[in-house]
Design a protein around this motif. Structure first.
Motif, PDB file in Angstrom:
ATOM      1  N   LYS A 192      -0.424  -0.887  -7.357  1.00  0.00           N
ATOM      2  CA  LYS A 192      -1.802  -1.248  -7.682  1.00  0.00           C
ATOM      3  C   LYS A 192      -1.857  -1.826  -9.091  1.00  0.00           C
ATOM      4  CE  LYS A 192      -3.203   0.745  -3.840  1.00  0.00           C
ATOM      5  NZ  LYS A 192      -1.908   1.241  -3.386  1.00  0.00           N
ATOM      6  N   TYR A 199      -8.916 -11.980  -1.105  1.00  0.00           N
ATOM      7  CA  TYR A 199      -9.363 -11.123  -0.012  1.00  0.00           C
ATOM      8  C   TYR A 199      -8.271 -11.017   1.047  1.00  0.00           C
ATOM      9  CZ  TYR A 199     -11.817  -9.923   4.324  1.00  0.00           C
ATOM     10  OH  TYR A 199     -12.186  -9.360   5.511  1.00  0.00           O
ATOM     11  N   THR A 241      -3.957  -4.198   4.712  1.00  0.00           N
ATOM     12  CA  THR A 241      -5.215  -4.084   3.982  1.00  0.00           C
ATOM     13  C   THR A 241      -6.471  -4.155   4.841  1.00  0.00           C
ATOM     14  OG1 THR A 241      -5.369  -6.480   3.615  1.00  0.00           O
ATOM     15  CG2 THR A 241      -4.168  -5.171   1.962  1.00  0.00           C
ATOM     16  N   GLN A 292      -9.902  -2.234   3.828  1.00  0.00           N
ATOM     17  CA  GLN A 292     -10.873  -3.115   3.203  1.00  0.00           C
ATOM     18  C   GLN A 292     -12.179  -3.102   3.974  1.00  0.00           C
ATOM     19  OE1 GLN A 292      -8.102  -6.487   0.967  1.00  0.00           O
ATOM     20  NE2 GLN A 292      -9.633  -7.122   2.429  1.00  0.00           N
ATOM     21  N   MET A 327      -9.373   1.252  -1.071  1.00  0.00           N
ATOM     22  CA  MET A 327      -8.064   0.721  -1.398  1.00  0.00           C
ATOM     23  C   MET A 327      -7.127   0.941  -0.209  1.00  0.00           C
ATOM     24  SD  MET A 327      -8.090  -0.527  -4.547  1.00  0.00           S
ATOM     25  CE  MET A 327      -6.496  -0.387  -5.365  1.00  0.00           C
ATOM     26  N   PRO A 328      -5.964   0.264  -0.187  1.00  0.00           N
ATOM     27  CA  PRO A 328      -5.047   0.428   0.951  1.00  0.00           C
ATOM     28  C   PRO A 328      -4.619   1.863   1.217  1.00  0.00           C
ATOM     29  CG  PRO A 328      -4.437  -1.515  -0.293  1.00  0.00           C
ATOM     30  CD  PRO A 328      -5.509  -0.819  -1.082  1.00  0.00           C
ATOM     31  N   HIS A 370     -15.208   0.002  -3.096  1.00  0.00           N
ATOM     32  CA  HIS A 370     -14.666  -1.321  -3.390  1.00  0.00           C
ATOM     33  C   HIS A 370     -15.302  -2.347  -2.454  1.00  0.00           C
ATOM     34  CE1 HIS A 370     -11.143  -0.024  -5.953  1.00  0.00           C
ATOM     35  NE2 HIS A 370     -11.570   1.132  -5.460  1.00  0.00           N
ATOM     36  N   GLY A 428     -11.522  -5.772  -1.216  1.00  0.00           N
ATOM     37  CA  GLY A 428     -10.260  -5.543  -1.907  1.00  0.00           C
ATOM     38  C   GLY A 428     -10.211  -6.124  -3.305  1.00  0.00           C
ATOM     39  N   THR A 429     -11.371  -6.529  -3.860  1.00  0.00           N
ATOM     40  CA  THR A 429     -11.374  -7.250  -5.132  1.00  0.00           C
ATOM     41  C   THR A 429     -12.371  -6.684  -6.148  1.00  0.00           C
ATOM     42  OG1 THR A 429     -12.880  -8.864  -4.136  1.00  0.00           O
ATOM     43  CG2 THR A 429     -10.523  -9.401  -4.141  1.00  0.00           C
ATOM     44  N   VAL A 446      -7.034  -3.370  -7.931  1.00  0.00           N
ATOM     45  CA  VAL A 446      -6.664  -4.081  -6.709  1.00  0.00           C
ATOM     46  C   VAL A 446      -5.232  -3.736  -6.331  1.00  0.00           C
ATOM     47  CG1 VAL A 446      -8.205  -6.023  -7.222  1.00  0.00           C
ATOM     48  CG2 VAL A 446      -5.809  -6.116  -7.943  1.00  0.00           C
ATOM     49  N   SER A 502      -2.877  -8.400  -3.575  1.00  0.00           N
ATOM     50  CA  SER A 502      -4.205  -8.996  -3.439  1.00  0.00           C
ATOM     51  C   SER A 502      -4.599  -9.883  -4.607  1.00  0.00           C
ATOM     52  CB  SER A 502      -5.255  -7.890  -3.257  1.00  0.00           C
ATOM     53  OG  SER A 502      -5.048  -7.217  -2.032  1.00  0.00           O
TER      54      SER A 502
END
Length: 341
Positions: free
Chosen positions: A39, A98, A109, A113, A118-119, A134, A137-138, A147, A151
């Motif tokens: 991350k 994304y 993801t 997402q 987060m993953p 989130h 994912g951004t 992120v 990503s």
């Protein structure tokens, strides 16, 4: 705002826009936890605003959960990296994605997402002791964000970050729809429905492909309003439809039955469906959709002046004017608005 603590420390307080739905966003002091394995914690320099955010705030987005930090068109600098991050380091200039730069988006993801996490199924944001979700994912509507390392796309550090923030979505989506997805060819007739930032980027892609002989600034030969005509728009454009049509409004349009290629670019409402007689497909009509235009990044194209970007920006606003941005979107007074963090 307390800036005395190290940026990478857990609980570093920063400003972020926590969106509650219903068109409103509030500026709050949030905490962005330090990055876990694979991350990144990144500093947002500028973020553009896409109509997708307005769609989510409207409540129509089935993957719109609140409270959340929205935003997905950003230009950023890596602040710190978690364990296992090998291709990025502090100080690198990046644009968030994304859809990650790998073929495993659905597995790595997509599921999390869609739940605004987060993953690893967690959130790295808190506000007043409560979890903030989130977005795509951004989450670029914040001074700092977290992120996954897959990503983001590393970009040329010479790129002006306030000019290239929207190249990660709107510009790439429209331009790539013409160049990568449809692969328009010279002498073809093209129709573009919706002339916002994405539609204008489609026009630019068609111009690069030498479609328009009498191109204007970004490629259009003429503009018409479908509501001004009593017969189907494909009959107005040409006898039976165009060669390529690009739908950038979230509704369904048509091109030539026998050989036309229709590309769905705009995000339709969750309940909308595309319906047609199967015979249209049997005799040669092709339907396609596009996800971010098939690009990793268009920054190099911008730096070498192969594409326009500055001309798309109609408004530059400050972070505390975030709700004004959505007023501009809904009033259709903005092509692309950039918010400087």
């Amino acid at each position: 705002m307390d800036r005395s603590r190290g940026h990478g420390e857990p609980g570093y307080p920063v400003q972020g826009c926590s969106c509650l739905g219903g068109w409103k966003a509030s500026s709050e002091e949030i905490e962005v936890a330090s990055p876990k394995a694979h991350k990144l914690q990144i500093k947002i320099v500028a973020t553009a605003v896409c109509h997708t955010e307005a769609y989510t705030l409207s409540g129509a987005d089935p993957e719109g959960y609140f409270p959340a930090i929205l935003g997905h068109e950003g230009a950023e600098i890596v602040e710190s990296a978690g364990e296992g991050v090998t291709k990025l380091k502090a100080g690198d200039t990046v644009i968030p994605l994304y859809i990650p730069q790998c073929a495993n988006v659905n597995f790595k993801t997509r599921v999390t997402q869609g739940k605004c996490l987060m993953p690893d199924g967690t959130s790295r944001f808190t506000c007043k002791g409560k979890t903030i979700l989130h977005y795509m994912g951004t989450s670029t509507f914040s001074e700092y964000t977290a992120v996954a390392d897959i990503s983001v796309a590393k970009v040329d550090p010479l790129a002006p970050l306030d000019k290239v923030s929207f190249l990660g979505c709107g510009m790439s989506t429209g331009y790539g729809a013409a160049v990568n997805t449809a692969k328009v060819d010279p002498s073809s007739v093209c129709a573009i429905f919706g002339l916002g930032g994405v539609g204008l980027a489609v026009k630019m892609g068609c111009k690069v492909a030498d479609i328009f002989a009498r191109a204007e600034e970004v490629g259009a030969t003429e503009c018409i309003i479908p509501q001004d005509f009593s017969k189907p728009i494909q009959e107005v454009l040409t006898d039976g439809g165009v060669d390529y049509s690009f739908e950038c409004t979230g509704t369904v349009k048509a091109c030539h039955k026998s050989w036309g290629v229709s590309v769905a670019v705009g995000v339709a409402a969750s309940h909308e469906e595309i319906a047609t007689c199967p015979f249209q497909l049997v005799i040669g009509h092709t339907w396609k959709d596009t996800a971010f235009g098939g690009w990793k990044s268009l920054v190099s194209e911008y730096i070498f002046k192969n594409i326009k970007a500055d001309e798309f920006v109609t408004h530059n606003l400050s972070f505390d004017e975030i709700n004004k941005v959505f007023e501009l979107v809904h009033s259709r007074k903005s092509i692309q608005t950039v918010v400087k963090i």
